[in-house]
Every structure is written in C-alpha cells, then in structure tokens.
Design a protein around this motif. Structure first.
Motif, PDB file in Angstrom:
ATOM      1  N   LEU A 160       0.695  -1.187   0.117  1.00  0.00           N
ATOM      2  CA  LEU A 160      -0.050   0.026  -0.074  1.00  0.00           C
ATOM      3  C   LEU A 160       0.843   1.239   0.012  1.00  0.00           C
ATOM      4  CD1 LEU A 160      -2.600  -0.907   2.639  1.00  0.00           C
ATOM      5  CD2 LEU A 160      -2.809  -1.044   0.231  1.00  0.00           C
ATOM      6  N   GLY A 161       2.114   1.191   0.392  1.00  0.00           N
ATOM      7  CA  GLY A 161       3.173   2.387   0.407  1.00  0.00           C
ATOM      8  C   GLY A 161       4.092   2.443   1.715  1.00  0.00           C
ATOM      9  N   VAL A 162       4.566   3.333   2.005  1.00  0.00           N
ATOM     10  CA  VAL A 162       5.609   3.706   3.050  1.00  0.00           C
ATOM     11  C   VAL A 162       4.922   4.579   3.984  1.00  0.00           C
ATOM     12  CG1 VAL A 162       7.965   4.363   3.659  1.00  0.00           C
ATOM     13  CG2 VAL A 162       7.433   3.154   1.377  1.00  0.00           C
ATOM     14  N   LEU A 163       4.784   4.277   4.986  1.00  0.00           N
ATOM     15  CA  LEU A 163       4.186   5.112   6.156  1.00  0.00           C
ATOM     16  C   LEU A 163       5.546   5.391   6.904  1.00  0.00           C
ATOM     17  CD1 LEU A 163       1.146   4.311   8.377  1.00  0.00           C
ATOM     18  CD2 LEU A 163       3.105   5.791   9.293  1.00  0.00           C
ATOM     19  N   VAL A 164       5.916   6.549   6.938  1.00  0.00           N
ATOM     20  CA  VAL A 164       7.074   7.339   7.478  1.00  0.00           C
ATOM     21  C   VAL A 164       6.709   7.652   8.886  1.00  0.00           C
ATOM     22  CG1 VAL A 164       8.358   7.796   5.379  1.00  0.00           C
ATOM     23  CG2 VAL A 164       6.908   9.464   6.222  1.00  0.00           C
ATOM     24  N   THR A 165       7.606   7.302   9.751  1.00  0.00           N
ATOM     25  CA  THR A 165       7.387   8.161  11.343  1.00  0.00           C
ATOM     26  C   THR A 165       7.786   9.284  11.372  1.00  0.00           C
ATOM     27  OG1 THR A 165       9.622   7.418  11.825  1.00  0.00           O
ATOM     28  CG2 THR A 165       7.759   5.611  12.450  1.00  0.00           C
ATOM     29  N   HIS A 166       8.604   9.988  10.486  1.00  0.00           N
ATOM     30  CA  HIS A 166       8.840  11.181  10.162  1.00  0.00           C
ATOM     31  C   HIS A 166       9.591  11.469   8.920  1.00  0.00           C
ATOM     32  CE1 HIS A 166      12.212  10.084  12.959  1.00  0.00           C
ATOM     33  NE2 HIS A 166      12.786  11.122  12.376  1.00  0.00           N
ATOM     34  N   SER A 167      10.089  12.576   8.759  1.00  0.00           N
ATOM     35  CA  SER A 167      10.456  13.003   7.335  1.00  0.00           C
ATOM     36  C   SER A 167      12.150  13.098   7.302  1.00  0.00           C
ATOM     37  CB  SER A 167      10.067  14.301   6.719  1.00  0.00           C
ATOM     38  OG  SER A 167      10.031  15.245   7.647  1.00  0.00           O
ATOM     39  N   HIS A 168      12.860  12.698   8.497  1.00  0.00           N
ATOM     40  CA  HIS A 168      14.262  12.830   8.323  1.00  0.00           C
ATOM     41  C   HIS A 168      14.998  11.948   7.445  1.00  0.00           C
ATOM     42  CE1 HIS A 168      14.230  15.193  12.484  1.00  0.00           C
ATOM     43  NE2 HIS A 168      13.851  15.867  11.567  1.00  0.00           N
ATOM     44  N   TRP A 169      16.012  12.495   7.110  1.00  0.00           N
ATOM     45  CA  TRP A 169      16.924  11.725   5.935  1.00  0.00           C
ATOM     46  C   TRP A 169      17.062  10.276   6.136  1.00  0.00           C
ATOM     47  CZ3 TRP A 169      21.432   9.041   5.916  1.00  0.00           C
ATOM     48  CH2 TRP A 169      22.078   9.115   7.174  1.00  0.00           C
ATOM     49  N   ASP A 170      17.290   9.708   7.505  1.00  0.00           N
ATOM     50  CA  ASP A 170      17.780   8.486   7.588  1.00  0.00           C
ATOM     51  C   ASP A 170      16.442   7.546   7.926  1.00  0.00           C
ATOM     52  OD1 ASP A 170      17.178  10.087   9.915  1.00  0.00           O
ATOM     53  OD2 ASP A 170      18.332   9.125  11.368  1.00  0.00           O
ATOM     54  N   HIS A 171      15.305   8.184   7.473  1.00  0.00           N
ATOM     55  CA  HIS A 171      14.116   7.281   7.675  1.00  0.00           C
ATOM     56  C   HIS A 171      13.483   7.368   6.375  1.00  0.00           C
ATOM     57  CE1 HIS A 171      13.383   7.184  12.252  1.00  0.00           C
ATOM     58  NE2 HIS A 171      14.345   8.148  11.878  1.00  0.00           N
ATOM     59  N   VAL A 172      13.798   8.091   5.284  1.00  0.00           N
ATOM     60  CA  VAL A 172      13.235   8.236   3.990  1.00  0.00           C
ATOM     61  C   VAL A 172      14.417   8.177   3.003  1.00  0.00           C
ATOM     62  CG1 VAL A 172      11.454   9.715   4.937  1.00  0.00           C
ATOM     63  CG2 VAL A 172      13.663  10.835   3.763  1.00  0.00           C
ATOM     64  N   SER A 173      15.556   7.951   3.101  1.00  0.00           N
ATOM     65  CA  SER A 173      16.423   7.894   2.046  1.00  0.00           C
ATOM     66  C   SER A 173      16.169   6.830   1.096  1.00  0.00           C
ATOM     67  CB  SER A 173      17.796   7.455   2.751  1.00  0.00           C
ATOM     68  OG  SER A 173      18.858   7.148   1.782  1.00  0.00           O
ATOM     69  N   GLY A 174      15.598   5.672   1.714  1.00  0.00           N
ATOM     70  CA  GLY A 174      15.251   4.445   0.746  1.00  0.00           C
ATOM     71  C   GLY A 174      14.028   4.737  -0.092  1.00  0.00           C
TER      72      GLY A 174
END
Length: 284
Positions: A112-126
């Motif tokens: 369904l997608g990627v639910l990010v806990t927050h938008s900092h680089w080390d959580h969203v790089s992938g």
C-alpha cells in the motif's frame, strides 16, 4: 543524573486487536551509522560507540502490506553529503529495502505504501528506490516541505504519490487520537509530535498476541525507555521541534513497557525477535 519521573504503568485492558492469521512483521535492516552514546541519551559515555540502525519494517496484512520507514537507499552517500558537516557520521550500507524485497520474491503489488514515522533523511533515504505511495499526515507534510531537515525527503519523494492521512480516531494507549489502518487493531498510528511536528508512533499487533510500538525518534535508544532519560540538552535543542512534547510522548511509551515491545528506530537491539525477510536467492 536523575531520570524522568516514573509515569503510572498502564493498567487498563489493551485495546482490542483482531489481526488476521496472515499478519506478520519483518525487519529490513539497510545499514548503520556511528554515534557516541553521549550524544544519544543523557548520561551516555563518550567512549561508548553506538551503531544507529537504519531499519525499515514490513507489516504483511491480507488487506495490503505497509512499510514503516524506508531505511538507507542506493543514494545514501549523496544524502549524507547534504547534511551539515557536524551531522555527518561514518556509515555502513547493506542491502536496500528494494533489494531485500526482490531477494525475497515479495509481491510488490500488495504494498500500500511507505508510512514514515517522520521525514528525516535516515528514515526516508530508501524512498529513492521505492516507487510506492508515501503515507504522511498534514503536519509532517508541511514540515517536510519547508524545513531545512526536509531537503532529502523533498529530493527522494519527487514523483511519488502522497497519501495524506488524518489521525482523528479515538484515543489509543495513552495517546490522544489514532488511525486504525485496517480497522482490526493490527496497525494503529498515533500522533507523537515534538521531534518533528507530525512524528508518529505505529502500534502493530500480530496473531500471537505480541504487540510492538515502533516509536520512531521519540528516543534514539532503548536507554531512553529503560533508564527514563531524554536526549542530552544540546541535542534536544538541535534535533527536536518541541522537546516538551517529545518528553510527553516518551513517558507515554515508558508507561507501556512490559506490555508491548518498544522499538526505537535507531536501536539495533530493539528489533530482536522480529524476523528478517527470507532470502530466496541465497544458496540452499
């Protein structure tokens, strides 16, 4: 150094959860970066080197699978290079989430997608390797669109569908509101702002009765829960948009310790017991 006052332990029944038998949780570690404990938690030692995890979590559900965070992507070196020099740390990279999904033969059409806990680089790089919708709430979308620490998110999210969700359901485990993703209590998102305005905690319940709290960066290490300590004063000022709000969220999570497995995003030991995706390409 005195710990935070101990909150009353959660004594009410846990909210009802009826996850279907197929529900399962997997960890997808994508690498680490090095930080001294003194910069991670109050009272930590400068001699104590911590390998901060960059790990995504896959929740399999018959109504559709969700990734929680995205770990390091193939462009992580470029992402690190965008950070202020003082924030750069030695890092090591394993396989990206995308590579691990392929190695397992995972059916991506189920995601369904990627639910990010927050938008900092080390959580969203992938996200740069995952052509999947990004699930974010309005507060975090606004922050990521304007804040300096949202630069990597803005780069890796280009071209992605954004699925904005509202956390406007009933209170859940001490948090004021919630979003029950599948309507069965198996994946419940609650607001836990303060690190960033739209940070969230994701509670996951599996058929065995085990429950997890994926708390993002409410604390960077399990020390924060076990010793009831915050980030050091300087790091609270530098890293958190509202340190008092982070403290409130941390105390709510501490009250649940023993009832749920608390998983700070960057503590490798916190993922103990969560299986890895099977690698179908590995030699038998």
């Amino acid at each position: 150094m005195s710990p935070l006052p101990a909150p009353p332990a959660w004594e009410q029944p846990l909210p009802e959860a009826t996850p279907p038998p197929e529900v399962a949780v997997y960890q997808l570690p994508t690498g680490t970066y090095e930080t001294r404990a003194a910069f991670a938690v109050r009272g930590g030692s400068l001699r104590d080197k911590r390998q901060f995890a960059a790990t995504a979590v896959l929740v399999h559900h018959p109504r559709g699978d969700l990734l929680i965070d995205a770990g390091f992507g193939s462009g992580v070196a470029a992402h690190v290079a965008t950070l202020p020099r003082i924030q750069r740390a030695p890092h090591s990279v394993t396989r990206t989430v995308s590579e691990q999904l392929d190695a397992s033969g995972w059916d991506r059409s189920r995601l369904l997608g990627v639910l990010v806990t927050h938008s900092h680089w080390d959580h969203v790089s992938g996200l740069d390797d995952l052509q999947l919708p990004i699930w974010m709430n309005a507060a975090e979308l606004h922050h990521a669109a304007e804040a300096a620490d949202g630069a990597v998110f803005r780069a890796v999210s280009a071209g992605h569908e954004i699925r904005e969700y509202a956390v406007d359901g009933p209170a859940h485990l001490g948090f004021p509101s919630s979003l029950d993703v599948h309507g069965d209590g198996s994946v419940v998102v609650v607001p836990a702002g303060g690190h960033t305005p739209g940070s969230v905690v994701v509670f996951v319940a599996v058929p065995s009765g085990q429950r997890y709290a994926f708390v993002g960066d409410l604390t960077w290490q399990l020390d924060g829960v076990r010793r009831r300590v915050e980030r050091p004063w300087l790091l609270r000022r530098l890293a958190d948009s509202d340190p008092a709000q982070v403290r409130q969220g941390l105390l709510r999570v501490i009250a649940l310790a023993g009832l749920v497995q608390v998983v700070p995003a960057h503590d490798r030991d916190a993922y103990d017991g969560i299986p890895h995706l099977p690698d179908r390409t590995a030699p038998a």
